[in-house]
Design a protein around this motif. Sequence first.
Motif, PDB file in Angstrom:
ATOM      1  N   SER A  12       0.837  -1.211   0.000  1.00  0.00           N
ATOM      2  CA  SER A  12       0.000   0.000   0.000  1.00  0.00           C
ATOM      3  C   SER A  12       0.866   1.253   0.000  1.00  0.00           C
ATOM      4  O   SER A  12       0.571   2.227  -0.710  1.00  0.00           O
ATOM      5  N   ARG A  13       1.943   1.244   0.804  1.00  0.00           N
ATOM      6  CA  ARG A  13       2.843   2.398   0.824  1.00  0.00           C
ATOM      7  C   ARG A  13       3.509   2.598  -0.537  1.00  0.00           C
ATOM      8  O   ARG A  13       3.660   3.727  -1.014  1.00  0.00           O
ATOM      9  N   TYR A  14       3.889   1.501  -1.146  1.00  0.00           N
ATOM     10  CA  TYR A  14       4.543   1.574  -2.450  1.00  0.00           C
ATOM     11  C   TYR A  14       3.606   2.181  -3.487  1.00  0.00           C
ATOM     12  O   TYR A  14       3.994   3.063  -4.260  1.00  0.00           O
ATOM     13  N   VAL A  15       2.371   1.715  -3.496  1.00  0.00           N
ATOM     14  CA  VAL A  15       1.403   2.177  -4.490  1.00  0.00           C
ATOM     15  C   VAL A  15       0.975   3.615  -4.217  1.00  0.00           C
ATOM     16  O   VAL A  15       0.699   4.383  -5.143  1.00  0.00           O
ATOM     17  N   ALA A  16       0.893   3.996  -2.954  1.00  0.00           N
ATOM     18  CA  ALA A  16       0.401   5.331  -2.592  1.00  0.00           C
ATOM     19  C   ALA A  16       1.448   6.427  -2.763  1.00  0.00           C
ATOM     20  O   ALA A  16       1.138   7.603  -2.574  1.00  0.00           O
ATOM     21  N   ASP A  17       2.661   6.055  -3.118  1.00  0.00           N
ATOM     22  CA  ASP A  17       3.718   7.058  -3.310  1.00  0.00           C
ATOM     23  C   ASP A  17       3.318   8.024  -4.420  1.00  0.00           C
ATOM     24  O   ASP A  17       3.120   7.626  -5.572  1.00  0.00           O
ATOM     25  N   THR A  18       3.196   9.295  -4.084  1.00  0.00           N
ATOM     26  CA  THR A  18       2.747  10.297  -5.056  1.00  0.00           C
ATOM     27  C   THR A  18       3.902  10.973  -5.778  1.00  0.00           C
ATOM     28  O   THR A  18       3.684  11.905  -6.563  1.00  0.00           O
ATOM     29  N   LEU A  92       3.671   1.682 -18.687  1.00  0.00           N
ATOM     30  CA  LEU A  92       4.055   2.873 -17.929  1.00  0.00           C
ATOM     31  C   LEU A  92       3.086   4.024 -18.163  1.00  0.00           C
ATOM     32  O   LEU A  92       2.857   4.839 -17.272  1.00  0.00           O
ATOM     33  N   SER A  93       2.487   4.061 -19.344  1.00  0.00           N
ATOM     34  CA  SER A  93       1.536   5.146 -19.634  1.00  0.00           C
ATOM     35  C   SER A  93       0.240   5.012 -18.847  1.00  0.00           C
ATOM     36  O   SER A  93      -0.527   5.971 -18.736  1.00  0.00           O
ATOM     37  N   LEU A  94      -0.015   3.817 -18.256  1.00  0.00           N
ATOM     38  CA  LEU A  94      -1.243   3.635 -17.479  1.00  0.00           C
ATOM     39  C   LEU A  94      -1.249   4.514 -16.235  1.00  0.00           C
ATOM     40  O   LEU A  94      -2.306   4.772 -15.658  1.00  0.00           O
ATOM     41  N   GLY A  95      -0.089   4.978 -15.814  1.00  0.00           N
ATOM     42  CA  GLY A  95      -0.004   5.827 -14.623  1.00  0.00           C
ATOM     43  C   GLY A  95       0.150   7.299 -14.959  1.00  0.00           C
ATOM     44  O   GLY A  95       0.695   8.055 -14.146  1.00  0.00           O
ATOM     45  N   SER A  96      -0.330   7.716 -16.112  1.00  0.00           N
ATOM     46  CA  SER A  96      -0.158   9.117 -16.509  1.00  0.00           C
ATOM     47  C   SER A  96      -0.983  10.081 -15.673  1.00  0.00           C
ATOM     48  O   SER A  96      -0.633  11.256 -15.535  1.00  0.00           O
ATOM     49  N   GLU A  97      -2.078   9.589 -15.079  1.00  0.00           N
ATOM     50  CA  GLU A  97      -2.963  10.481 -14.310  1.00  0.00           C
ATOM     51  C   GLU A  97      -2.680  10.460 -12.813  1.00  0.00           C
ATOM     52  O   GLU A  97      -3.179  11.303 -12.079  1.00  0.00           O
ATOM     53  N   GLY A  98      -1.929   9.508 -12.361  1.00  0.00           N
ATOM     54  CA  GLY A  98      -1.647   9.412 -10.926  1.00  0.00           C
ATOM     55  C   GLY A  98      -1.083   8.048 -10.589  1.00  0.00           C
ATOM     56  O   GLY A  98      -0.975   7.173 -11.468  1.00  0.00           O
ATOM     57  N   PRO A  99      -0.703   7.805  -9.318  1.00  0.00           N
ATOM     58  CA  PRO A  99      -0.127   6.510  -8.931  1.00  0.00           C
ATOM     59  C   PRO A  99      -1.072   5.358  -9.258  1.00  0.00           C
ATOM     60  O   PRO A  99      -2.228   5.344  -8.816  1.00  0.00           O
ATOM     61  N   THR A 100      -0.588   4.412 -10.047  1.00  0.00           N
ATOM     62  CA  THR A 100      -1.411   3.292 -10.499  1.00  0.00           C
ATOM     63  C   THR A 100      -0.607   2.003 -10.408  1.00  0.00           C
ATOM     64  O   THR A 100       0.457   1.894 -11.031  1.00  0.00           O
ATOM     65  N   PRO A 101      -1.081   1.006  -9.641  1.00  0.00           N
ATOM     66  CA  PRO A 101      -0.360  -0.269  -9.613  1.00  0.00           C
ATOM     67  C   PRO A 101      -0.549  -1.029 -10.921  1.00  0.00           C
ATOM     68  O   PRO A 101      -1.667  -1.131 -11.444  1.00  0.00           O
ATOM     69  N   VAL A 102       0.526  -1.545 -11.451  1.00  0.00           N
ATOM     70  CA  VAL A 102       0.507  -2.388 -12.649  1.00  0.00           C
ATOM     71  C   VAL A 102       1.309  -3.641 -12.323  1.00  0.00           C
ATOM     72  O   VAL A 102       2.510  -3.555 -12.027  1.00  0.00           O
TER      73      VAL A 102
END
Length: 483
Positions: A12-18, A92-102
């Motif tokens: 959760s911490r990893y994914v929430a990194d802004t 990598l482009s899936l996270g263009s709007e904000g932190p996104t787990p892939v």
Amino acid sequence: MFDREYEWSALSRYVADTGAGATLGVVSGRRRQGKSFLLESLCEAAGGFYFAATEATERESLRRLGEEVGAFLRSPHPITYPDWETAIDSLLSLGSEGPTPVVIDEFPYLCRATPALPSIVQRAFGPRRSARHESRTRLLLCGSAVSFMGSLLAGSAPLRGRASLDLTVAPFDYRTAARFWGADDERLAVQLHAVVGGTPAYRREFVRDDAPTGIADFDSWLTRTVLDPASPLFKEARYLLAEEPDLRDRALYYSVLAAIAEGNTTRGRIASYIGRAADTLSHPLTMLEDVGFIVRVPDAFHPARTTFRIAEPVVTFYHAIMRPEWGRLERPGAAATVWADNRSRFRSLVLGPHFEHLARSWVSHHCAATTLGARPTWVRPGVLNEPKTRSSMEIDVVAVRADGEQRKRLLALGEAKWGTELELGHLDRLTTALELAAARGFDAAQARLMLFSGAGFTAPLIERATADDRVELIDLTRLYSGV
């Protein structure tokens, strides 16, 4: 989700990194530990993308990935990837709007078809790549091939220094496993753990929550699950070995594991058991250690000497009990008879050594620092030589605090017996061992003498322990709930 708070918190911490820029994480661990469940749950909770790879050609994997990315984006047009460079940039482009787990699960399958894939990921995370800087994708590579996943970030590997998360999902420890199986009876808990260890899937998926109702149900439970040819647990130990692509000479690896399960824990005894020269075993032993099947244990008093222990209880049980009886077990209805014939082998080859391991685990992880006087640096078995009688003395538990000083501080010596009521003679033996350890240069002035028993203690021993604060008696209740 059961008792995965630490792993969930780390993810959760990893994914929430802004922070700006895409990041890379690696999640590994032996099969059946719940890695995929954790990562799928993470993607559901955070709106991420999850892709489970399969054994396939590069072209098929790229096609499947494009289809699933298209479904995730609800794209009206099919998405196709000509190569992995394009695919990774797209992820990598899936996270263009904000932190996104892939998540790419079973990453080793993809690398088997495309060996250059780790290098492709490395280039995508290069310091000058715009795709990385414009993204906040939290890419997670997951796999169960322990040796392969361990090598991803090691030495001169392409991804060395690129990851900001390296998480191992381990089996439950013996106390957590008892709660997971609902085993309130400690005798049942020890025997269950000696067979199935702390692997969550063995209760949920493999036996569909068929847990023993009590100690009286243990024999029946074994015959209807682990020893039943119709149960997925029946061939599990075989499948675990077959799933490791680096273990090619299976007959040799089976024989090494069988030797250890039979109590041949030194290199020389393993070599004698399988009919090979000891100097030819370096490679198979190293390979089994690298993939997590065995653990190399240095001797507490002679660090250059090592013994080997099988890491997964279900593998020990298979090689000690099932493999020698495989022909009989394959016949329907034979499980109860085979088990009745092998209870004594189970006690001596499986339960006894496993109880010793639990004793060391208790000292390492559950025993209070106030009991020992300090936290142990390591806890191992050891062998002491008795010069007067020219004999050797095996010690099950040796806890040492090593702070860099020349004279190591001995915190405890212990003896563990599953089916034996311990008496004063066992305490006298530890007292002699303590004197021998002090003669070898250990600071033993404050060492505790620990006696672990699954069968209890005699009244004279209890009386002596009450009068001597150096002596600790650890029964099953204390092993599972005390400090």
